[in-house]
Design an enzyme around this catalytic site. Sequence first.
Site, PDB file in Angstrom:
ATOM      1  N   SER A 165       8.702  75.482  43.440  1.00  0.00           N
ATOM      2  CA  SER A 165       8.446  75.752  44.783  1.00  0.00           C
ATOM      3  C   SER A 165       7.047  76.377  44.849  1.00  0.00           C
ATOM      4  O   SER A 165       6.900  77.082  43.921  1.00  0.00           O
ATOM      5  CB  SER A 165       9.274  76.464  45.781  1.00  0.00           C
ATOM      6  OG  SER A 165       8.421  76.922  46.931  1.00  0.00           O
ATOM      7  N   GLU A 216       6.632  78.716  46.813  1.00  0.00           N
ATOM      8  CA  GLU A 216       6.918  79.895  46.930  1.00  0.00           C
ATOM      9  C   GLU A 216       6.965  80.904  45.432  1.00  0.00           C
ATOM     10  O   GLU A 216       6.836  82.130  45.675  1.00  0.00           O
ATOM     11  CB  GLU A 216       8.305  80.137  47.448  1.00  0.00           C
ATOM     12  CG  GLU A 216       8.482  79.905  48.821  1.00  0.00           C
ATOM     13  CD  GLU A 216       7.846  80.989  49.976  1.00  0.00           C
ATOM     14  OE1 GLU A 216       8.276  82.199  49.847  1.00  0.00           O
ATOM     15  OE2 GLU A 216       6.944  80.665  50.729  1.00  0.00           O
ATOM     16  N   TYR A 258      14.399  84.247  46.869  1.00  0.00           N
ATOM     17  CA  TYR A 258      14.256  82.562  46.642  1.00  0.00           C
ATOM     18  C   TYR A 258      13.078  82.399  45.870  1.00  0.00           C
ATOM     19  O   TYR A 258      13.371  81.613  44.661  1.00  0.00           O
ATOM     20  CB  TYR A 258      14.059  81.990  47.842  1.00  0.00           C
ATOM     21  CG  TYR A 258      13.497  80.536  47.784  1.00  0.00           C
ATOM     22  CD1 TYR A 258      14.625  79.706  47.898  1.00  0.00           C
ATOM     23  CD2 TYR A 258      12.158  80.238  47.809  1.00  0.00           C
ATOM     24  CE1 TYR A 258      14.281  78.078  47.742  1.00  0.00           C
ATOM     25  CE2 TYR A 258      11.923  78.890  47.904  1.00  0.00           C
ATOM     26  CZ  TYR A 258      12.872  77.927  47.652  1.00  0.00           C
ATOM     27  OH  TYR A 258      12.671  76.492  47.570  1.00  0.00           O
TER      28      TYR A 258
HETATM   29  O1  G4F Z   1       9.304  77.398  57.525  1.00  0.00           O
HETATM   30  P1  G4F Z   1       9.487  78.434  56.616  1.00  0.00           P
HETATM   31  O2  G4F Z   1      10.896  79.300  56.796  1.00  0.00           O
HETATM   32  O3  G4F Z   1       9.121  78.026  55.246  1.00  0.00           O
HETATM   33  P2  G4F Z   1       8.815  78.943  54.137  1.00  0.00           P
HETATM   34  O4  G4F Z   1       9.260  80.190  53.830  1.00  0.00           O
HETATM   35  O5  G4F Z   1       7.415  78.626  53.773  1.00  0.00           O
HETATM   36  O6  G4F Z   1       9.350  78.034  52.652  1.00  0.00           O
HETATM   37  C1  G4F Z   1       9.800  76.666  52.902  1.00  0.00           C
HETATM   38  O7  G4F Z   1       8.598  76.085  51.788  1.00  0.00           O
HETATM   39  C2  G4F Z   1       8.876  76.431  50.553  1.00  0.00           C
HETATM   40  C3  G4F Z   1       7.569  75.698  49.886  1.00  0.00           C
HETATM   41  O8  G4F Z   1       6.715  76.573  49.780  1.00  0.00           O
HETATM   42  C4  G4F Z   1      10.090  75.999  50.212  1.00  0.00           C
HETATM   43  F1  G4F Z   1      10.099  76.271  48.773  1.00  0.00           F
HETATM   44  C5  G4F Z   1      11.120  76.383  50.711  1.00  0.00           C
HETATM   45  O9  G4F Z   1      12.265  76.049  50.453  1.00  0.00           O
HETATM   46  C6  G4F Z   1      10.814  76.300  52.341  1.00  0.00           C
HETATM   47  O10 G4F Z   1      11.302  75.103  52.479  1.00  0.00           O
HETATM   48  O11 G4F Z   1       8.551  79.549  56.832  1.00  0.00           O
HETATM   49  C7  G4F Z   1       7.188  79.439  57.038  1.00  0.00           C
HETATM   50  C8  G4F Z   1       6.397  80.689  57.539  1.00  0.00           C
HETATM   51  C9  G4F Z   1       6.733  81.946  56.923  1.00  0.00           C
HETATM   52  O12 G4F Z   1       5.616  82.884  56.757  1.00  0.00           O
HETATM   53  C10 G4F Z   1       7.555  82.628  58.078  1.00  0.00           C
HETATM   54  O13 G4F Z   1       7.590  84.119  57.768  1.00  0.00           O
HETATM   55  O14 G4F Z   1       6.619  80.622  58.880  1.00  0.00           O
HETATM   56  C11 G4F Z   1       7.021  81.998  59.288  1.00  0.00           C
HETATM   57  N1  G4F Z   1       7.742  82.253  60.277  1.00  0.00           N
HETATM   58  C12 G4F Z   1       7.188  82.860  61.594  1.00  0.00           C
HETATM   59  N2  G4F Z   1       8.241  82.465  62.466  1.00  0.00           N
HETATM   60  C13 G4F Z   1       9.054  81.761  60.688  1.00  0.00           C
HETATM   61  C14 G4F Z   1       9.226  82.046  61.890  1.00  0.00           C
HETATM   62  N3  G4F Z   1       9.571  81.164  59.678  1.00  0.00           N
HETATM   63  C15 G4F Z   1      10.851  80.679  60.281  1.00  0.00           C
HETATM   64  N4  G4F Z   1      11.758  79.964  59.336  1.00  0.00           N
HETATM   65  N5  G4F Z   1      11.399  81.126  61.567  1.00  0.00           N
HETATM   66  C16 G4F Z   1      10.574  81.791  62.490  1.00  0.00           C
HETATM   67  O15 G4F Z   1      10.727  82.160  63.630  1.00  0.00           O
END
Ligand code: G4F
Length: 301
Positions: free
Chosen positions: A96, A98, A120
């Site tokens: 990833s 990440e 993670y």
């Molecule tokens: O959609 P996210 O939860 O994805 P994240 O953390 O980038 O991870 C995903 O992508 C990775 C590949 O780089 C995978 F390995 C991993 O398994 C997963 O699929 O969050 C994206 C961004 C973050 O910065 C988070 O803090 O969105 C920001 N965010 C802002 N508000 C939020 C929210 N994320 C989530 N989930 N929910 C919110 O309300």
Amino acid sequence: MHGLVRGQNNPRLAMVERLCPGIEFAEGDLLDQSSLIAALETCQPDEVYNLGAISFVGLSFKQASLTGEITGLGVVRMLDAIRTVNSGIRFYQASSSEMFGKVRETPQTESTPFHPRSPYGVAKVYGHYITVNYRESYGMYACSGILFNHESERRGLEFVTRKITNAVAKIKLGLQRELSLGTMTSQRDWGFAGDYVRAMHLMLQQDAPDDYVIATGETHSVEEFCALAFAHVGLDWHDHVVTDAKFMRPAEVDLLIGDAGKARERLGWTTTVTFPELVARMVESDLAAHRAALSQGVAGG
Ligand code: G4F
């Protein structure tokens, strides 16, 4: 094609059967070495794709050691199961972006050093290096795909893209008033999951195993994603989005953008869906689902 099913009466099984008819299932768990060996003996696969993980970064902060067990050590259990059953099985590890975390260079490539920012990310670094190590130690055909965020209408509602598109659809249809989000400034390299799955398959069809970054080479903020998604249905995100600290993480990955030059050159891989097309198809899918639920008198999720 076989799928590994974990747990007792797994509620996701029916959904996978509906989306992917024709798949056969074997029971197994990344926490249980002998179950992996039994699954491989039953299925006798040519290729194994390990996408199994606690994959929600937010949850990994709350269940850090379990994340290490499944997302990290699960990889070595699968690799050892392959060595036991048939070391000729080709192996794909879902690494990833990440792992880059607090990025050391931009854009990120296969040689960019890792600096993970979550349990993670730390577990994925272990999974990545144990894959490389088993390839080098035992001559296994083991590849690690360093995939940047890949999205589609099948994305879980816990991830920000689907959380946004689902809320946009509900707000448009009068089923929800506002959307609470965490950090709006985070930037991600978001691509279409279908393109990324094609890349995984290509990695296992080469003469020699290797590791590849898979990314679009574009980055967009959560705010930009919101703006496009709301605009798609004629709304202004400023009127509906609020921030809530409970969705913020103890440590954040601020910026990800990948350079997939090696995959383009060696695998002939390219993307087929642009960022605006991705946002639009996800919003349209959620609109269709909620409209269908409304017409049947059912409230959607
Ligand atoms: O959609 P996210 O939860 O994805 P994240 O953390 O980038 O991870 C995903 O992508 C990775 C590949 O780089 C995978 F390995 C991993 O398994 C997963 O699929 O969050 C994206 C961004 C973050 O910065 C988070 O803090 O969105 C920001 N965010 C802002 N508000 C939020 C929210 N994320 C989530 N989930 N929910 C919110 O309300």
